[in-house]
Write an enzyme that holds these catalytic residues in place. Structure first.
Site, PDB file in Angstrom:
ATOM      1  N   HIS A  89      17.535  12.958 -17.675  1.00  0.00           N
ATOM      2  CA  HIS A  89      16.131  12.939 -17.357  1.00  0.00           C
ATOM      3  C   HIS A  89      15.445  13.104 -19.049  1.00  0.00           C
ATOM      4  O   HIS A  89      14.753  12.360 -19.598  1.00  0.00           O
ATOM      5  CB  HIS A  89      15.533  13.993 -16.715  1.00  0.00           C
ATOM      6  CG  HIS A  89      14.051  13.850 -16.564  1.00  0.00           C
ATOM      7  ND1 HIS A  89      13.432  13.055 -15.533  1.00  0.00           N
ATOM      8  CD2 HIS A  89      12.934  14.544 -16.944  1.00  0.00           C
ATOM      9  CE1 HIS A  89      12.291  13.098 -15.684  1.00  0.00           C
ATOM     10  NE2 HIS A  89      11.986  14.043 -16.526  1.00  0.00           N
ATOM     11  N   ASP A 143       0.807  -1.054  -0.143  1.00  0.00           N
ATOM     12  CA  ASP A 143      -0.128   0.074   0.017  1.00  0.00           C
ATOM     13  C   ASP A 143       0.781   1.122   0.158  1.00  0.00           C
ATOM     14  O   ASP A 143       1.350   1.620   0.991  1.00  0.00           O
ATOM     15  CB  ASP A 143      -0.839  -0.140   1.304  1.00  0.00           C
ATOM     16  CG  ASP A 143      -1.748   1.297   1.585  1.00  0.00           C
ATOM     17  OD1 ASP A 143      -1.616   2.182   0.539  1.00  0.00           O
ATOM     18  OD2 ASP A 143      -2.628   1.208   2.334  1.00  0.00           O
TER      19      ASP A 143
END
Ligand code: MEV
Length: 438
Positions: A393, A296
């Site tokens: 990136h 979770d």
């Protein structure tokens, strides 16, 4: 608005739900229906499994499942499965893993594994009365959860303690029963919540018959019972270290790199605006493994960020220092994770992720996840204090831009070749493709 209201929606079939959606929100466009259907799995059983995870499932939502190899953790090599959409995250993790592979790898240790949950109470009577009642009620409450915790206790876990805490200074009439648990390899949410609700019922029933409360006509009243996702007692540490000499890199000497790197960490320790982004980078690694292993991630996120503010100011989860000529970089992070229960035995890719990780128990998984966070932070800071983040990136983002432009396979490979030596930007890629087409 009226026509978009619906009752009994969850009882409709999947086809009826899709038709309703198309009619009310998607202009009855067959192309929209096709998008939903295109992600259905051909294997009906597998599709049903996914349909049943939540209510009102219409289709599946893909996220990439990748792996980052070469993680040396406590002397053992791991390949870490990661589920994430951000282009550069897996590349950065792999990069950091490779960097530390030749420099002693990562060391990780679990500090503690205690979780907690609270029964939140209203009580406006005398403090001494409720204290005395709690001393009587506590063993009865523990006896009341004997069945629920039988299996967990047999394996060495279960309820550890219950404390009555007076919180009425913060909020008038507010008390809590603070319950601590060891849930071993289970994340434990269902176990803890079942225990808490039973403890609360026993407490309230016993209170109804307690003579002092009856006499004063003042009874404690349950507001709610729920586990806490704040898990500072479920803590793991991971670190890397090496000599300055070993930090020498082609474009920068070890000492200069270490100084810049440590300064960047200190800024995150002292400036919330930077700390949030710094920690977000850590969570890139943490969440990707947490999702891949069916845990979770919202619980982890909430707990981690609360921990990052435990001193009253949001700060960095990682730290770095020089000890003589030794560079040391470490993370301390609370992680409540499970390797049994929940999705872990249901989702085929989660099962596969555990197989790739060589079937870790919860403590091993805590170490792996902490290492993924530390590695991600190392990769980000390494870029930030040297080349800047955009170079790597944008290289990774190139594919996304090319896919947006609907390029052919040949155009793609030419673009990849070209941008090995040119700066990637959206406009540069558009110009390159246009030029090539001309
Ligand atoms: C981007 O997802 C994460 C970074 O912003 C983290 C950082 O700044 O440390 C690169």
């Amino acid at each position: 608005m009226g026509s978009k209201r619906i009752s009994g929606f969850s009882k409709k079939t999947k086809a009826e739900k899709i038709d309703w959606l198309l009619e009310h929100y998607l202009d009855n466009d067959p192309a929209s229906k096709q998008i939903l259907k295109q992600y259905w799995n051909d294997d009906d059983n597998l599709q049903r499994l996914h349909d049943d995870f939540i209510e009102n499932t219409l289709t599946n939502y893909y996220l990439p499942f990748g792996i980052a190899p070469n993680f040396l953790i406590n002397g053992e090599i791991f390949t870490i499965p990661m589920v994430i959409e951000e282009s550069s995250v897996v590349a950065a993790a792999s990069n950091a893993a490779k960097f530390w592979l030749d420099r002693g790898g990562f060391k990780a240790e679990v500090v503690s594994t205690i979780k907690s949950g609270q029964v939140h109470l209203n009580y406006f009577g005398n403090e001494q009365d409720i204290k005395e009642f709690f001393a009587i009620a506590k063993p009865i409450m523990i006896e009341g959860i004997a069945d629920i915790q039988k299996n967990m206790k047999r394996r060495g876990g279960g309820l550890l303690d219950i404390r009555l805490i007076n919180k009425s200074e913060a909020l008038e009439g507010y008390y809590e029963l603070d319950c601590t648990f060891e849930t071993l390899d289970a994340m434990g949410a269902n176990f803890i919540n079942s225990c808490l609700e039973s403890l609360a019922r026993t407490f309230e029933n016993a209170a109804q018959n307690h003579s002092v409360f009856i006499e004063h006509n003042s009874f404690p009243e349950i507001v709610m019972s729920i586990l806490s996702n704040y898990v500072p007692g479920c803590l793991v540490k991971a670190e890397v270290s090496c000599s300055l000499e070993m930090l020498d890199q082609p474009d920068i000497e070890g000492k200069e790199f270490a100084d810049k790197f440590i300064r960047a960490v200190q800024i995150a320790e002292n400036e919330t605006k930077r700390a949030v982004t710094h920690n977000k980078g850590i969570m890139n690694g943490v969440d990707a493994v947490v999702v891949a292993t069916g845990n979770d991630f919202r619980a982890v996120e909430a707990g981690v960020h609360a921990y990052a503010s435990r001193d009253g100011r949001y700060s960095s989860l990682t730290h770095a220092k020089l000890e003589g000529d030794q560079f040391k970089f470490w993370i301390e992070i609370p992680l409540a994770l499970g390797t049994v229960g929940g999705l872990t035995s249901l989702h085929p890719l989660v099962k596969l992720a555990f197989q790739i990780l060589q079937r870790p128990n919860a403590e091993s998984l805590m170490k792996i996840v902490a290492v993924a966070g530390l590695a991600q932070n190392f990769a980000a800071l390494r870029s930030l204090v040297t080349t800047g983040i955009q170079k790597g990136h944008m290289k990774m983002h190139l594919m996304n831009i090319l896919n947006q432009l609907d390029v052919s396979a040949e155009e793609k490979s030419r673009a990849v070749e070209h941008f090995k030596n040119h700066t990637v930007s959206h406009s540069a890629v558009v110009s390159f493709v246009e030029e090539h087409r001309r």
